[in-house]
Structures are given as structure tokens and as C-alpha cells.
Write a protein that holds these residues in place. Sequence first.
Motif, short mmCIF file in Angstrom:
data_model
loop_
_atom_site.label_atom_id
_atom_site.label_comp_id
_atom_site.label_asym_id
_atom_site.label_seq_id
_atom_site.Cartn_x
_atom_site.Cartn_y
_atom_site.Cartn_z
N ILE A 28 -0.07 -42.88 -6.03
CA ILE A 28 0.35 -41.64 -5.63
C ILE A 28 -0.45 -41.33 -4.58
CG2 ILE A 28 1.81 -41.22 -7.43
CD1 ILE A 28 -0.35 -39.32 -8.55
N PHE A 29 0.05 -40.52 -3.37
CA PHE A 29 -0.31 -39.83 -2.35
C PHE A 29 -0.93 -38.31 -2.93
CE2 PHE A 29 -0.87 -43.17 0.57
CZ PHE A 29 0.29 -44.01 0.61
N SER A 30 0.16 -37.78 -3.58
CA SER A 30 -0.05 -36.27 -3.68
C SER A 30 0.80 -36.00 -5.17
CB SER A 30 0.14 -35.53 -2.65
OG SER A 30 1.75 -35.45 -2.35
N ILE A 31 0.40 -34.93 -5.85
CA ILE A 31 1.22 -34.17 -6.88
C ILE A 31 1.05 -32.96 -6.50
CG2 ILE A 31 1.03 -33.67 -9.26
CD1 ILE A 31 -0.50 -35.96 -9.98
N ASP A 32 2.64 -32.47 -6.39
CA ASP A 32 3.15 -31.30 -6.03
C ASP A 32 2.65 -30.02 -6.86
OD1 ASP A 32 4.06 -31.72 -3.25
OD2 ASP A 32 5.13 -33.14 -4.67
N ALA A 33 2.75 -30.29 -8.00
CA ALA A 33 2.70 -29.47 -9.33
C ALA A 33 2.61 -30.09 -10.58
CB ALA A 33 3.82 -28.39 -9.37
N MET A 34 1.77 -29.64 -11.46
CA MET A 34 1.59 -30.05 -12.77
C MET A 34 2.05 -29.10 -13.91
SD MET A 34 -1.90 -32.49 -12.38
CE MET A 34 -1.13 -33.41 -13.80
N GLY A 35 2.34 -29.61 -15.01
CA GLY A 35 2.68 -28.94 -16.20
C GLY A 35 2.62 -29.27 -17.41
N TRP A 36 3.06 -28.53 -18.54
CA TRP A 36 3.24 -28.87 -19.73
C TRP A 36 4.41 -28.50 -20.43
CZ3 TRP A 36 -0.22 -31.83 -22.29
CH2 TRP A 36 -1.60 -32.04 -21.78
N PHE A 37 5.08 -29.71 -20.80
CA PHE A 37 6.57 -29.65 -21.59
C PHE A 37 6.14 -29.56 -23.20
CE2 PHE A 37 7.91 -30.21 -17.50
CZ PHE A 37 9.18 -29.80 -17.37
N ARG A 38 7.01 -28.89 -23.76
CA ARG A 38 6.99 -29.39 -25.30
C ARG A 38 8.39 -29.34 -26.09
NH1 ARG A 38 4.93 -23.48 -27.85
NH2 ARG A 38 6.86 -22.11 -27.58
N GLN A 39 8.60 -30.15 -27.06
CA GLN A 39 9.70 -30.41 -27.59
C GLN A 39 9.53 -30.38 -29.03
OE1 GLN A 39 12.04 -33.71 -26.67
NE2 GLN A 39 13.91 -32.91 -27.04
N ALA A 40 10.29 -29.64 -29.84
CA ALA A 40 10.12 -29.44 -31.27
C ALA A 40 11.36 -30.23 -31.62
CB ALA A 40 10.20 -27.89 -31.82
N SER A 50 2.97 -24.34 -15.81
CA SER A 50 3.13 -25.21 -14.93
C SER A 50 2.09 -24.36 -13.65
CB SER A 50 4.17 -25.34 -13.93
OG SER A 50 4.91 -24.01 -13.60
N ILE A 51 1.40 -25.30 -12.90
CA ILE A 51 0.53 -24.79 -11.87
C ILE A 51 0.65 -25.64 -10.43
CG2 ILE A 51 -1.24 -26.42 -12.84
CD1 ILE A 51 -3.17 -24.33 -11.70
N ASN A 52 0.75 -24.99 -9.45
CA ASN A 52 1.28 -25.95 -8.27
C ASN A 52 -0.20 -26.15 -7.40
OD1 ASN A 52 0.34 -23.57 -6.90
ND2 ASN A 52 2.65 -22.73 -6.27
N SER A 53 0.00 -26.62 -6.22
CA SER A 53 -1.23 -26.93 -5.44
C SER A 53 -2.03 -25.93 -5.04
CB SER A 53 -0.80 -27.70 -4.31
OG SER A 53 0.14 -27.02 -3.51
N GLY A 54 -1.40 -24.76 -4.84
CA GLY A 54 -2.00 -23.55 -4.69
C GLY A 54 -2.76 -22.64 -5.90
N ARG A 55 -2.60 -23.30 -6.81
CA ARG A 55 -3.09 -22.93 -8.30
C ARG A 55 -2.36 -21.80 -8.77
NH1 ARG A 55 -9.25 -24.66 -9.53
NH2 ARG A 55 -9.26 -26.87 -8.43
N SER A 56 -1.11 -21.42 -8.03
CA SER A 56 -0.30 -20.39 -8.68
C SER A 56 0.38 -20.86 -9.94
CB SER A 56 0.91 -20.06 -7.61
OG SER A 56 1.88 -19.16 -8.34
N THR A 57 0.33 -20.03 -11.01
CA THR A 57 0.79 -20.56 -12.39
C THR A 57 1.91 -19.87 -12.74
OG1 THR A 57 -0.51 -18.82 -13.55
CG2 THR A 57 -1.56 -20.97 -13.22
N ASN A 58 2.81 -20.48 -13.83
CA ASN A 58 4.06 -19.92 -14.46
C ASN A 58 3.91 -20.27 -15.88
OD1 ASN A 58 6.56 -18.81 -14.41
ND2 ASN A 58 7.54 -20.86 -14.45
N TYR A 59 4.31 -19.29 -16.92
CA TYR A 59 4.31 -19.51 -18.32
C TYR A 59 5.68 -19.01 -18.78
CZ TYR A 59 -0.72 -19.65 -17.71
OH TYR A 59 -2.15 -20.18 -17.14
N ALA A 60 6.11 -19.70 -19.73
CA ALA A 60 7.24 -19.25 -20.58
C ALA A 60 6.72 -17.97 -21.54
CB ALA A 60 7.36 -20.53 -21.59
N ASP A 61 7.78 -17.22 -21.53
CA ASP A 61 7.48 -15.88 -22.21
C ASP A 61 6.88 -15.96 -23.73
OD1 ASP A 61 10.54 -14.12 -20.95
OD2 ASP A 61 8.53 -14.30 -20.09
N SER A 62 7.13 -16.97 -24.24
CA SER A 62 6.62 -17.28 -25.78
C SER A 62 5.13 -17.67 -25.92
CB SER A 62 7.65 -18.32 -26.40
OG SER A 62 7.42 -19.64 -25.67
#
Length: 118
Positions: A28-40, A50-62
Amino acid sequence: QVQLVESGGGLVQAGGSLRLSCAASGSIFSIDAMGWFRQAPGKQRELVASINSGRSTNYADSVKGRFTISRENAKNTVTLQMNSLKPEDTAVYYCAAWIAVLGGRWYWGQGTQVTVSS
């Protein structure tokens, strides 16, 4: 394409902490964003952080305020620090990478089990 390998899953008591790590590799040449999923069991897979290339983060409310996602090593590693764990956090956690050049979608690893006991 891309391979994602998770580590750090296991058993923990409610209120405890756990750290998940993921290493990405492949042609791969680049990864635009990385994150974590979960499944019960019996539930939909959900994006928890999740977190993007600029290190901006996003979280589920839970998980907001309890989990922290971070990246390092030129976007090839992602970590999820989980604090104040609750039984409802029990799930299989999947490392994920968003790669636009490979179709603009999430690619997931094999997953690692996280079990939080009461």
C-alpha cells in the motif's frame, strides 16, 4: 493489498483497562484513516473510533471519554486505549483501515475478543 493484525484482547473486570494495538502491512502507498470497529453477538458491527491522516479523531457516543485512539509509525500502527470498561463493551474488536485508492472503503483485520466481566 493490506493486512491488519490486532493484539491485546482478553479478559478484564468492569472498571478495568485494556489496550488494543494494530499493525498494518502490505503493498500500500497510503492509509487515509484507521479505526476500530466492534461487533457483539447478534448485533451490527459498529465503528467505535477512528483517526485520519491529520490525527483528527471521532468516537461513538458510547465510548467517548473512556476510549482513546492514536496513530504512530507513519500511519502503520493504531492503538485503542480502553478505560473504565463496562460489560456492554464485550465484543470482537476489529482494526480497520480506510484506503481510498483501493476502493474508498474500510478493510478489516481478523478481530480480537474483548470480554468485560461484572
